[in-house]
Design a protein around this motif. Sequence first.
Motif: not given
Length: 196
Positions: A51-58
């Motif tokens: 998975n890739m983190m693109e948002v702060p509320d992951i």
Amino acid sequence: EAGRLQPHRKISCMTQTAGITVQEALSLSALAGARLVAGLLGADRVIRSVNMMEVPDIARFVRAGELLVTTAYPIHRDEDALSGLVPMLSQNGLAGLAVKPGRYLENLPRRVLSVADHLRFPIIELPESASFNDILADVLGTILNRQALQLERSRKVHERLSAVAMEGGSLNDLVRTLSRLVGHPAAITDPNGRVL
């Protein structure tokens, strides 16, 4: 004692989705130059997806068994969010975190690495040359290949056991065939554990 049954373990050809350990992933070409910088004792955690983190509320977008890949951009200015990320990921059963420092986050804070070591949660530091697309393709490709092998093995086991049954084989014939197929002792028991 000779002749007594030893404690057993149940074996299934397809009990879980295939995966690779964090340690195995580090040997893939897409992760060349990557280093395990924290959580070394968790290097045997199994990656089943990426998975890739693109948002702060992951937190609401992650699942157990994932390797989360990020530049840390969404939280790079918030050390508390960075420090809280690792416990949250570990609690949600993720396999590890791969971070590409440099552009948005110069280095992972010592506090984050210390928490990861304590939780045995692997953190991989990616080199600047690492491509997220290549990591995704390489890791998932390896996992899919393993799943295909598991499915083929499961099919062969099913076919062989079905053939024994169709040929009128006894329970002993089934047990002997199963034992050969899985490479372990086997037994057929009733619901109470009594060997049939």
